[in-house]
Design a protein around this motif. Sequence first.
Motif, mmCIF file in Angstrom:
data_model
loop_
_atom_site.group_PDB
_atom_site.id
_atom_site.type_symbol
_atom_site.label_atom_id
_atom_site.label_comp_id
_atom_site.label_asym_id
_atom_site.label_seq_id
_atom_site.Cartn_x
_atom_site.Cartn_y
_atom_site.Cartn_z
ATOM 1 N N GLU A 103 0.828 -1.212 0.000
ATOM 2 C CA GLU A 103 0.000 0.000 0.000
ATOM 3 C C GLU A 103 0.861 1.260 0.000
ATOM 4 O OE1 GLU A 103 -2.206 -0.890 3.468
ATOM 5 O OE2 GLU A 103 -3.884 -1.812 2.386
ATOM 6 N N ARG A 104 1.999 1.229 0.714
ATOM 7 C CA ARG A 104 2.903 2.382 0.714
ATOM 8 C C ARG A 104 3.452 2.656 -0.682
ATOM 9 N NH1 ARG A 104 5.203 -0.275 5.281
ATOM 10 N NH2 ARG A 104 4.468 0.611 7.264
ATOM 11 N N ILE A 105 3.876 1.593 -1.361
ATOM 12 C CA ILE A 105 4.455 1.759 -2.702
ATOM 13 C C ILE A 105 3.409 2.280 -3.680
ATOM 14 C CG2 ILE A 105 5.447 0.504 -4.665
ATOM 15 C CD1 ILE A 105 6.796 -1.329 -2.602
ATOM 16 N N LEU A 106 2.213 1.691 -3.654
ATOM 17 C CA LEU A 106 1.163 2.151 -4.566
ATOM 18 C C LEU A 106 0.763 3.593 -4.258
ATOM 19 C CD1 LEU A 106 -1.099 -1.026 -4.801
ATOM 20 C CD2 LEU A 106 0.494 -0.137 -6.503
ATOM 21 N N GLY A 107 0.778 3.970 -2.972
ATOM 22 C CA GLY A 107 0.470 5.359 -2.614
ATOM 23 C C GLY A 107 1.492 6.322 -3.198
ATOM 24 N N ARG A 108 2.763 5.980 -3.140
ATOM 25 C CA ARG A 108 3.809 6.827 -3.719
ATOM 26 C C ARG A 108 3.635 6.962 -5.224
ATOM 27 N NH1 ARG A 108 8.912 4.089 -0.481
ATOM 28 N NH2 ARG A 108 8.358 4.862 1.619
ATOM 29 N N VAL A 109 3.261 5.863 -5.876
ATOM 30 C CA VAL A 109 3.040 5.912 -7.338
ATOM 31 C C VAL A 109 1.881 6.841 -7.664
ATOM 32 C CG1 VAL A 109 2.366 4.558 -9.352
ATOM 33 C CG2 VAL A 109 4.012 3.616 -7.726
ATOM 34 N N ARG A 110 0.788 6.740 -6.913
ATOM 35 C CA ARG A 110 -0.371 7.599 -7.168
ATOM 36 C C ARG A 110 -0.022 9.071 -6.971
ATOM 37 N NH1 ARG A 110 -2.833 3.613 -3.763
ATOM 38 N NH2 ARG A 110 -3.947 2.042 -5.009
ATOM 39 N N ARG A 111 0.745 9.372 -5.922
ATOM 40 C CA ARG A 111 1.119 10.767 -5.674
ATOM 41 C C ARG A 111 2.034 11.297 -6.778
ATOM 42 N NH1 ARG A 111 1.270 8.714 -0.402
ATOM 43 N NH2 ARG A 111 3.549 8.424 -0.463
ATOM 44 N N ALA A 112 2.926 10.433 -7.272
ATOM 45 C CA ALA A 112 3.834 10.866 -8.331
ATOM 46 C C ALA A 112 3.099 11.130 -9.637
ATOM 47 C CB ALA A 112 4.915 9.805 -8.539
ATOM 48 N N LEU A 113 1.983 10.427 -9.846
ATOM 49 C CA LEU A 113 1.234 10.570 -11.091
ATOM 50 C C LEU A 113 0.061 11.538 -10.976
ATOM 51 C CD1 LEU A 113 1.089 6.803 -12.182
ATOM 52 C CD2 LEU A 113 2.676 8.573 -12.991
ATOM 53 N N ALA A 114 -0.127 12.108 -9.796
ATOM 54 C CA ALA A 114 -1.339 12.908 -9.561
ATOM 55 C C ALA A 114 -1.454 14.112 -10.486
ATOM 56 C CB ALA A 114 -1.369 13.353 -8.102
ATOM 57 N N ASP A 115 -0.330 14.768 -10.827
ATOM 58 C CA ASP A 115 -0.407 15.985 -11.620
ATOM 59 C C ASP A 115 -0.218 15.744 -13.110
ATOM 60 O OD1 ASP A 115 2.190 15.212 -11.414
ATOM 61 O OD2 ASP A 115 3.003 17.222 -11.067
ATOM 62 N N LEU A 116 -0.224 14.469 -13.531
ATOM 63 C CA LEU A 116 -0.085 14.168 -14.956
ATOM 64 C C LEU A 116 -1.460 14.082 -15.602
ATOM 65 C CD1 LEU A 116 2.689 11.416 -14.908
ATOM 66 C CD2 LEU A 116 2.941 13.850 -15.413
ATOM 67 N N PRO A 117 -1.578 14.563 -16.855
ATOM 68 C CA PRO A 117 -2.877 14.465 -17.542
ATOM 69 C C PRO A 117 -3.214 13.016 -17.851
ATOM 70 C CG PRO A 117 -1.176 15.214 -19.059
ATOM 71 C CD PRO A 117 -0.558 15.210 -17.688
ATOM 72 N N ASP A 118 -4.509 12.741 -17.934
ATOM 73 C CA ASP A 118 -4.939 11.387 -18.280
ATOM 74 C C ASP A 118 -4.510 11.051 -19.705
ATOM 75 O OD1 ASP A 118 -6.103 11.067 -15.832
ATOM 76 O OD2 ASP A 118 -8.089 11.761 -16.504
ATOM 77 N N ASP A 119 -4.093 9.810 -19.917
ATOM 78 C CA ASP A 119 -3.704 9.331 -21.246
ATOM 79 C C ASP A 119 -4.890 8.618 -21.860
ATOM 80 O OD1 ASP A 119 -2.524 8.396 -23.487
ATOM 81 O OD2 ASP A 119 -0.948 7.247 -22.496
ATOM 82 N N ASP A 120 -5.450 9.242 -22.893
ATOM 83 C CA ASP A 120 -6.639 8.678 -23.524
ATOM 84 C C ASP A 120 -6.308 7.662 -24.628
ATOM 85 O OD1 ASP A 120 -8.299 10.219 -21.942
ATOM 86 O OD2 ASP A 120 -8.237 11.918 -23.326
ATOM 87 N N VAL A 121 -5.015 7.491 -24.919
ATOM 88 C CA VAL A 121 -4.629 6.559 -25.980
ATOM 89 C C VAL A 121 -4.630 5.128 -25.429
ATOM 90 C CG1 VAL A 121 -2.859 5.913 -27.653
ATOM 91 C CG2 VAL A 121 -3.186 8.325 -27.042
ATOM 92 N N PRO A 122 -5.395 4.223 -26.025
ATOM 93 C CA PRO A 122 -5.387 2.833 -25.551
ATOM 94 C C PRO A 122 -3.984 2.245 -25.614
ATOM 95 C CG PRO A 122 -7.169 3.201 -27.121
ATOM 96 C CD PRO A 122 -6.299 4.427 -27.153
ATOM 97 N N TYR A 123 -3.721 1.321 -24.718
ATOM 98 C CA TYR A 123 -2.375 0.730 -24.634
ATOM 99 C C TYR A 123 -1.928 0.145 -25.965
ATOM 100 C CZ TYR A 123 1.296 -2.599 -23.477
ATOM 101 O OH TYR A 123 2.458 -3.316 -23.462
ATOM 102 N N GLU A 124 -2.843 -0.575 -26.644
ATOM 103 C CA GLU A 124 -2.445 -1.256 -27.873
ATOM 104 C C GLU A 124 -2.149 -0.277 -29.009
ATOM 105 O OE1 GLU A 124 -6.959 -1.297 -27.502
ATOM 106 O OE2 GLU A 124 -5.204 -1.707 -26.238
ATOM 107 N N GLU A 125 -2.513 1.014 -28.832
ATOM 108 C CA GLU A 125 -2.232 2.016 -29.857
ATOM 109 C C GLU A 125 -1.106 2.954 -29.434
ATOM 110 O OE1 GLU A 125 -5.800 4.085 -30.765
ATOM 111 O OE2 GLU A 125 -6.982 2.265 -31.106
ATOM 112 N N ALA A 126 -0.581 2.789 -28.247
ATOM 113 C CA ALA A 126 0.409 3.729 -27.719
ATOM 114 C C ALA A 126 1.749 3.629 -28.443
ATOM 115 C CB ALA A 126 0.603 3.498 -26.222
#
Length: 218
Positions: free
Chosen positions: A5-28
């Motif tokens: 839970e600590r590791i996942l929390g750090r990941v979420r905080r690091a990604l909090a200010d990034l815009p959502d990626d609307d491109v599907p994975y298979e098209e990235a």
Amino acid sequence: MNSRERILGRVRRALADLPDDDVPYEEAVARGYLREHGRRGTRETVDLLAENLADYRALVHRATESELPALLGRLLAERGSRSVLVPPLLPPEWLSAADAARVDDREGSTPHELDEVESVVTGCALAVAETGTIVLDGSPDQGRRRITLVPDHHICVVRVPDQVVSSVPQALERLDAARPLTWISGPSATSDIELDRVEGVHGPRTLEVVLVSGDSDG
């Protein structure tokens, strides 16, 4: 809170200010890979296969269908083979000129029995020109995988141009992934830390490939 839970929390905080990626994975990632390198006609593709097989130290021969029995008989005689392992539906005329005793591919054959056979003759599923690779899929003219791994001498017959493709992507489109595929590029070989090449470690020491065309194609 546990470590996960600590590791996942750090990941979420690091990604909090990034815009959502609307491109599907298979098209990235662009995946417009080349299906083959260069443009070749049928003759050039077969010639490339022969060149790359030889580069991998396979012995390459060419024959028409009517010449095949005599060629196979000569190759086995030159090898001094007294016995030849035969898949269940290998065309019988292929070995009509051979003096070696036929040994059938049997389910109950032991590794020791297979090791006593001096040569094996098979067909193939496909051959890939760009990589100099023969593909076996366990069809009745090829037999079980083990019969091409234990004997020290393998003669593989490739029908050209029907069984020749330019590239691995083209081969994958024609092969059945549910079958036991064996990909062979030259005789079995490995190198030690000094780069001394040793052949015949986990497969045949000698691979001979016969490119067979119809009599009218020669």
